[in-house]
Scaffold this active site. Structure first.
Site, PDB file in Angstrom:
ATOM      1  N   GLU A 254       0.899  -1.160   0.000  1.00 44.78           N
ATOM      2  CA  GLU A 254       0.000   0.000   0.000  1.00 44.78           C
ATOM      3  C   GLU A 254       0.929   1.198   0.000  1.00 44.78           C
ATOM      4  O   GLU A 254       1.557   1.490   1.008  1.00 44.78           O
ATOM      5  CB  GLU A 254      -0.875  -0.001   1.257  1.00 44.78           C
ATOM      6  CG  GLU A 254      -1.760  -1.219   1.405  1.00 44.78           C
ATOM      7  CD  GLU A 254      -2.853  -1.266   0.356  1.00 44.78           C
ATOM      8  OE1 GLU A 254      -3.242  -0.191  -0.138  1.00 44.78           O
ATOM      9  OE2 GLU A 254      -3.296  -2.371   0.012  1.00 44.78           O
ATOM     10  N   CYS A 289      -3.051   8.640   3.246  1.00 44.92           N
ATOM     11  CA  CYS A 289      -2.735   8.113   1.913  1.00 44.92           C
ATOM     12  C   CYS A 289      -3.889   8.355   0.945  1.00 44.92           C
ATOM     13  O   CYS A 289      -3.693   8.434  -0.259  1.00 44.92           O
ATOM     14  CB  CYS A 289      -2.431   6.626   2.018  1.00 44.92           C
ATOM     15  SG  CYS A 289      -3.704   5.717   2.895  1.00 44.92           S
TER      16      CYS A 289
HETATM   17  P1  NAP Z   1       8.280   5.072   4.532  1.00 46.05           P
HETATM   18  O1  NAP Z   1       9.396   5.999   4.821  1.00 46.05           O
HETATM   19  O2  NAP Z   1       8.280   4.376   3.218  1.00 46.05           O
HETATM   20  O3  NAP Z   1       8.274   4.021   5.750  1.00 46.05           O
HETATM   21  C1  NAP Z   1       7.275   3.050   5.849  1.00 46.05           C
HETATM   22  C2  NAP Z   1       7.752   1.916   6.733  1.00 46.05           C
HETATM   23  O4  NAP Z   1       8.814   1.231   6.075  1.00 46.05           O
HETATM   24  C3  NAP Z   1       8.304   2.365   8.079  1.00 46.05           C
HETATM   25  O5  NAP Z   1       7.900   1.446   9.062  1.00 46.05           O
HETATM   26  C4  NAP Z   1       9.810   2.309   7.875  1.00 46.05           C
HETATM   27  O6  NAP Z   1      10.522   2.103   9.064  1.00 46.05           O
HETATM   28  C5  NAP Z   1       9.912   1.099   6.978  1.00 46.05           C
HETATM   29  N1  NAP Z   1      11.141   0.997   6.203  1.00 46.05           N
HETATM   30  C6  NAP Z   1      12.080   1.945   5.987  1.00 46.05           C
HETATM   31  N2  NAP Z   1      13.052   1.441   5.197  1.00 46.05           N
HETATM   32  C7  NAP Z   1      12.714   0.169   4.919  1.00 46.05           C
HETATM   33  C8  NAP Z   1      13.326  -0.865   4.147  1.00 46.05           C
HETATM   34  N3  NAP Z   1      14.465  -0.691   3.500  1.00 46.05           N
HETATM   35  N4  NAP Z   1      12.702  -2.059   4.079  1.00 46.05           N
HETATM   36  C9  NAP Z   1      11.524  -2.263   4.724  1.00 46.05           C
HETATM   37  N5  NAP Z   1      10.911  -1.317   5.453  1.00 46.05           N
HETATM   38  C10 NAP Z   1      11.494  -0.114   5.546  1.00 46.05           C
HETATM   39  O7  NAP Z   1       6.867   5.785   4.633  1.00 46.05           O
HETATM   40  P2  NAP Z   1       6.365   6.776   5.780  1.00 46.05           P
HETATM   41  O8  NAP Z   1       7.081   8.058   5.577  1.00 46.05           O
HETATM   42  O9  NAP Z   1       6.375   6.123   7.102  1.00 46.05           O
HETATM   43  O10 NAP Z   1       4.823   6.913   5.390  1.00 46.05           O
HETATM   44  C11 NAP Z   1       4.305   7.882   4.531  1.00 46.05           C
HETATM   45  C12 NAP Z   1       3.948   7.282   3.198  1.00 46.05           C
HETATM   46  O11 NAP Z   1       3.100   6.162   3.374  1.00 46.05           O
HETATM   47  C13 NAP Z   1       3.171   8.248   2.341  1.00 46.05           C
HETATM   48  O12 NAP Z   1       3.747   8.257   1.072  1.00 46.05           O
HETATM   49  C14 NAP Z   1       1.759   7.667   2.298  1.00 46.05           C
HETATM   50  O13 NAP Z   1       1.046   7.934   1.121  1.00 46.05           O
HETATM   51  C15 NAP Z   1       2.009   6.216   2.446  1.00 46.05           C
HETATM   52  N6  NAP Z   1       0.850   5.562   3.019  1.00 46.05           N
HETATM   53  C16 NAP Z   1       0.102   4.728   2.245  1.00 46.05           C
HETATM   54  C17 NAP Z   1      -1.022   4.109   2.777  1.00 46.05           C
HETATM   55  C18 NAP Z   1      -1.868   3.175   1.960  1.00 46.05           C
HETATM   56  O14 NAP Z   1      -2.689   2.472   2.545  1.00 46.05           O
HETATM   57  N7  NAP Z   1      -1.714   3.121   0.658  1.00 46.05           N
HETATM   58  C19 NAP Z   1      -1.384   4.332   4.102  1.00 46.05           C
HETATM   59  C20 NAP Z   1      -0.606   5.186   4.867  1.00 46.05           C
HETATM   60  C21 NAP Z   1       0.503   5.802   4.309  1.00 46.05           C
HETATM   61  P3  NAP Z   1      11.184   3.340   9.881  1.00 46.05           P
HETATM   62  O15 NAP Z   1      10.069   4.266  10.246  1.00 46.05           O
HETATM   63  O16 NAP Z   1      11.780   2.675  11.054  1.00 46.05           O
HETATM   64  O17 NAP Z   1      12.172   3.971   8.944  1.00 46.05           O
END
Ligand code: NAP
Length: 515
Positions: A254, A289
């Site tokens: 997602e 999102c």
């Molecule tokens: P993110 O930076 O991509 O991080 C998401 C998760 O992935 C965090 O738990 C992060 O851990 C982890 N992560 C980081 N590096 C990773 C790696 N190499 N391998 C696996 N996991 C890793 O996203 P965010 O900034 O938290 O969230 C915002 C984004 O999420 C926005 O773009 C939003 O649109 C999207 N979103 C989408 C939905 C949906 O349902 N489609 C819902 C909510 C949000 P750490 O925090 O420990 O770095």
């Protein structure tokens, strides 16, 4: 240092860890770290201890666990609201959206699960003959996958994100290894702590990693599943991880999405369009999102709609959510504040501001310490020629108006998002509504038709209902979650069982029908 819950023990990570802050004051609340943990062993424990214990239970028994968790969360709601204010800068409305969303989803799946009854396998369709006569039959059965479900979540929904995934996984009989985003992990951590303290789940059914993902994915195996929510960039890294590819691990992503709302050329429901757009821009400070990023309006109505949006946005009071009149808090961190500013700078090349709230006073004791961002409504100078507005998700209270000349242009502009979670269309023209649903279906996980007749029932463009699928094609991650019982398929292994009619029919009769 918040502890991790692995192998039924609370263990603090080593090193300095990542700070969790209050985005209003900048004050440090806690730290998280997974350093020093054996993540391979954590996964193995979930698979080998939690998996068998959950698979022993019937759907009805697992549903009871979900119901008990929901009840516990209801009793703890005031404490969770306080944490959401402290670690995410949430207003009452924002915190409710996340926390009550989590509770509602758990209750919904508890009810669905009790309807599946006292069995632990399901069938997809009914038995059917394979040969010239009825002696040899087949049925598609599904059983819980024997691995662990790795849930990696985004920072913007620490409660809902954790439990909308966990509810489906636990109901399916698959143990959960959940990893909230580090910056806002406090709420997820407290909820897991409460569930563990109340002893509501079998040993190994729930593992919490509070901190970085580290080498977790190096230990995944074929029976595991990964449900990821976050940015498209991280989603690509998860999907492209060497071990994930080598072991053919099932992955659901997602990711981010340039969602849209279209005001139909026929529509006189300008106030409905305005209230949807303003709510989506400001609820959770635009950190959703599903939030509206692109608002498409008939060129002939551009002045009327722009004026109405300006007037509504001028009423939004930004500040410390602890203060009574504040309607919109900060984004979750200084890093996110900078990310919104960077995104705005990119959009500025092809847009002009039509509402800029940054001159309004921020209602906080020391606004310079907080991660405040003003609502910002932009207008694309040339919507067709623009590229950034269709590509860059500014994760804050920001949307761009795109005036269109014909509804065909509007559909084409909406599709420029390259795959979205949701597009809404405000119209009272049934033919247009039908065209919109069918035309937008290819590029959206959800299409919502709105007009005055559904005003009272409307949960809002950005609300994910557990009964409907959530996800979207292309850049939205190409994933699918929830959708009632449909959500269980991700956690189940479907198998075609062929054999003598009586055996196959007996097996089918002992299963619950999933579709
Ligand atoms: P993110 O930076 O991509 O991080 C998401 C998760 O992935 C965090 O738990 C992060 O851990 C982890 N992560 C980081 N590096 C990773 C790696 N190499 N391998 C696996 N996991 C890793 O996203 P965010 O900034 O938290 O969230 C915002 C984004 O999420 C926005 O773009 C939003 O649109 C999207 N979103 C989408 C939905 C949906 O349902 N489609 C819902 C909510 C949000 P750490 O925090 O420990 O770095």
């Amino acid at each position: 240092m918040l502890e991790n819950y692995v192998e039924c023990r609370w263990i603090a990570g080593t090193g300095e860890g990542e700070p969790l802050t209050d985005p209003v004051t900048g004050e440090e609340l806690a730290r998280v770290s997974t350093e020093g943990l054996d993540l391979g062993a954590a996964l193995a424990y979930a698979r080998n201890t939690g998996g068998p214990a959950l698979r022993e239970l019937t759907f009805a028994a697992r549903a009871k666990m979900l119901d008990a968790i929901a009840k516990l969360f209801i009793s703890r709601r005031p404490a969770y609201m306080e944490i959401a204010r402290a670690n995410s800068g949430n207003t009452e409305r924002d915190a409710s959206f996340d926390i009550d969303g989590a509770i509602g989803t758990l209750r919904y799946y508890a009810k669905l699960g009790s309807g599946l009854g006292d069995t632990n396998h399901v069938r997809d369709g009914e038995p059917f003959p394979l040969g010239r006569d009825a002696s040899l039959q087949a049925v598609h059965l599904a059983t819980p996958r024997t691995g662990a479900a790795i849930h990696i979540n985004a920072f913007n929904f620490p409660a809902w994100g954790t439990w909308e995934k966990a509810a489906v996984s636990l109901l399916a009989g698959v143990p959960v290894v959940t990893k909230p985003a580090s910056s806002t992990a406090l709420l997820a951590w407290q909820m897991v702590r409460d569930v563990v303290d109340a002893n509501l789940l079998p040993a190994g059914a729930l593992t919490l990693l509070a901190g970085g993902v580290r080498d977790l994915l190096d230990h995944v195996d074929s029976a595991d599943v990964i449900a990821f929510t976050g940015s498209a960039d991280t989603a690509a890294r998860v999907r492209g991880h060497q071990r994930v590819i080598a072991r053919a691990v099932r992955v659901n992503c997602e990711a981010d999405s340039l969602n849209a709302i279209i005001l139909g050329p026929d529509s006189t429901d300008v106030d409905l369009f305005v209230s949807e757009t303003v709510r989506e821009m400001t609820l959770r400070t635009g950190q959703k999102c599903t939030a509206i990023r692109r608002a498409l309006i008939p060129r002939a109505k551009a002045t009327e709609v722009t004026e109405a949006l300006r007037a509504a946005l001028a009423n939004v009071r930004v500040g410390d959510p602890r203060k009574a009149d504040v309607q919109m808090g900060p984004v979750v961190s200084k890093r996110q504040q900078q990310s919104v500013r960077d995104g705005l700078a990119q959009l500025a090349r092809e847009t002009s501001p039509v509402f800029d709230g940054s001159n309004a006073a921020i209602d906080a004791d020391d606004p310079s310490r907080g991660a405040f961002v003003a609502p910002m409504l932009l207008e694309a100078r040339d919507p067709g020629a623009a590229s950034a507005v269709h590509d860059i998700e500014v994760f804050g209270p920001v949307a761009t108006l795109l005036p269109y000349d014909s509804i065909e242009d509007a559909f084409a502009l909406a599709a420029r998002g390259r795959g979205s979670l949701v597009t809404s269309v405000v119209t009272s023209d049934e033919t247009l509504a039908r065209d919109a649903a069918l035309r937008l279906a290819q590029t959206n996980g959800r299409v919502m038709i709105l007009n005055e007749s559904v005003r009272a029932a409307n949960p809002g463009h950005g609300t994910v209902m557990p009964s409907c699928i959530h996800g979207g094609p292309g850049r939205a991650g190409a994933g699918e979650e929830l959708g009632g019982l449909r959500g269980l398929w991700f956690y189940l292994q479907r198998t075609a069982v062929q054999g003598p009619e009586s055996y196959v029919r007996a097996l089918a009769a002992s299963s619950a029908a999933l579709s």
